[in-house]
Design a protein around this motif. Sequence first.
Motif, PDB file in Angstrom:
ATOM      1  N   THR A 132       0.798  -1.225   0.000  1.00  0.00           N
ATOM      2  CA  THR A 132       0.000   0.000   0.000  1.00  0.00           C
ATOM      3  C   THR A 132       0.834   1.280   0.000  1.00  0.00           C
ATOM      4  O   THR A 132       0.289   2.368  -0.230  1.00  0.00           O
ATOM      5  CB  THR A 132      -0.931   0.015   1.217  1.00  0.00           C
ATOM      6  N   LYS A 133       2.125   1.173   0.246  1.00  0.00           N
ATOM      7  CA  LYS A 133       2.981   2.368   0.246  1.00  0.00           C
ATOM      8  C   LYS A 133       3.599   2.630  -1.126  1.00  0.00           C
ATOM      9  O   LYS A 133       4.325   3.607  -1.299  1.00  0.00           O
ATOM     10  CB  LYS A 133       4.084   2.222   1.306  1.00  0.00           C
ATOM     11  N   PHE A 134       3.317   1.772  -2.076  1.00  0.00           N
ATOM     12  CA  PHE A 134       3.869   1.922  -3.425  1.00  0.00           C
ATOM     13  C   PHE A 134       3.294   3.180  -4.078  1.00  0.00           C
ATOM     14  O   PHE A 134       2.085   3.434  -4.024  1.00  0.00           O
ATOM     15  CB  PHE A 134       3.517   0.699  -4.265  1.00  0.00           C
ATOM     16  N   THR A 135       4.165   3.991  -4.700  1.00  0.00           N
ATOM     17  CA  THR A 135       3.739   5.224  -5.361  1.00  0.00           C
ATOM     18  C   THR A 135       4.318   5.287  -6.774  1.00  0.00           C
ATOM     19  O   THR A 135       5.099   4.417  -7.188  1.00  0.00           O
ATOM     20  CB  THR A 135       4.216   6.460  -4.587  1.00  0.00           C
ATOM     21  N   GLN A 136       3.958   6.346  -7.472  1.00  0.00           N
ATOM     22  CA  GLN A 136       4.492   6.556  -8.812  1.00  0.00           C
ATOM     23  C   GLN A 136       6.014   6.720  -8.785  1.00  0.00           C
ATOM     24  O   GLN A 136       6.710   6.344  -9.728  1.00  0.00           O
ATOM     25  CB  GLN A 136       3.861   7.783  -9.451  1.00  0.00           C
ATOM     26  N   PHE A 137       6.545   7.256  -7.690  1.00  0.00           N
ATOM     27  CA  PHE A 137       7.994   7.394  -7.553  1.00  0.00           C
ATOM     28  C   PHE A 137       8.675   6.029  -7.593  1.00  0.00           C
ATOM     29  O   PHE A 137       9.702   5.848  -8.248  1.00  0.00           O
ATOM     30  CB  PHE A 137       8.346   8.112  -6.248  1.00  0.00           C
ATOM     31  N   ASP A 138       8.094   5.051  -6.897  1.00  0.00           N
ATOM     32  CA  ASP A 138       8.654   3.700  -6.898  1.00  0.00           C
ATOM     33  C   ASP A 138       8.615   3.095  -8.298  1.00  0.00           C
ATOM     34  O   ASP A 138       9.568   2.436  -8.730  1.00  0.00           O
ATOM     35  CB  ASP A 138       7.888   2.807  -5.925  1.00  0.00           C
ATOM     36  N   LEU A 139       7.519   3.329  -8.999  1.00  0.00           N
ATOM     37  CA  LEU A 139       7.402   2.800 -10.356  1.00  0.00           C
ATOM     38  C   LEU A 139       8.435   3.422 -11.277  1.00  0.00           C
ATOM     39  O   LEU A 139       9.103   2.717 -12.046  1.00  0.00           O
ATOM     40  CB  LEU A 139       5.986   3.056 -10.883  1.00  0.00           C
ATOM     41  N   ILE A 140       8.585   4.738 -11.199  1.00  0.00           N
ATOM     42  CA  ILE A 140       9.563   5.417 -12.048  1.00  0.00           C
ATOM     43  C   ILE A 140      10.968   4.934 -11.730  1.00  0.00           C
ATOM     44  O   ILE A 140      11.789   4.713 -12.628  1.00  0.00           O
ATOM     45  CB  ILE A 140       9.448   6.943 -11.866  1.00  0.00           C
TER      46      ILE A 140
END
Length: 299
Positions: free
Chosen positions: A243-251
């Motif tokens: 649940t802490k995954f964000t677009q920053f992690d994806l990038i």
Amino acid sequence: MGDSDLVDTLMFGEPVKKTLITTRTGEPYQPSRVYYQVFNQKTVIGAFKKLRCMQWEPRLNAWRWLYDQEARKIRFDVSWNQVPKEYRPIVLGDFYFRGSTEMVLDVRSFQRVIHAIQFFDKHINRRAARVTKLRVVNKFFDMNDQLGDEQLHPPFDYFFDREDLDLPDPVAFARELEETIQEQTDEGDRIRAFSSFLEERSKQPLPEIEEIPAHFYEDGIESLEMALTMRTVEARQHWAGNTKFTQFDLISEMVQAIRDEFGDEVEAEADEVPDQGADQETDQEDGREIQETPQEAEE
């Protein structure tokens, strides 16, 4: 469930077994609304009447887009010839006019958003109607949540006609960004402040319901498709418990993948660049679908 487009897909996870709702064509159920500015309603209706995949639905006061006839060529994870005959034709979306100058299209997945924009751009003259924006739900749905009809069946006013939406404010965004950069006097510090500002924004979780400008006519479908794909990835991570995954992690993952694949080539090219005098940092689903029922069953 009364609508054969939605299917339950069993997904076993820890600590609770979830049941992901997907569409009959295989995509995770994510209600979405495409907004059109209408310049000539008569021309738009005329275009709908010419299409055999469009059908007027008086019960909803809507034009219904069916996965049939001209739309059969559209490719989904589960394409037309893979859909059991008893579920044909699947309803892909519903168009609603809001007065004479606005029209909305409600669909059940991000993939249908992309296909719809491209499909109707070929059949509706841009001088008659143009896509302006989207509103989307950035989450997956569990069949065990006992969702009401207003959350499963169009029109999707339950999601998109509400006051707590995250509406973009480009003026405020530009002002905040400008203020952040102007605090720095050195050009290098300005660049770093710019990067830091965007990084912090990308570390924030996406709002559950979000409005996105389309920019289809300026940028093409690819940038919009990428934006929706990235949102789906975040929703999938949250569904899986991260649940802490964000677009920053994806990038970050995307950048690392590029480095892993092309790292040697990038470094070799970097060695050939003349020194500028400054150091540079390199920078499961098993689920149940939303059963989309055959057209006859819906009536």
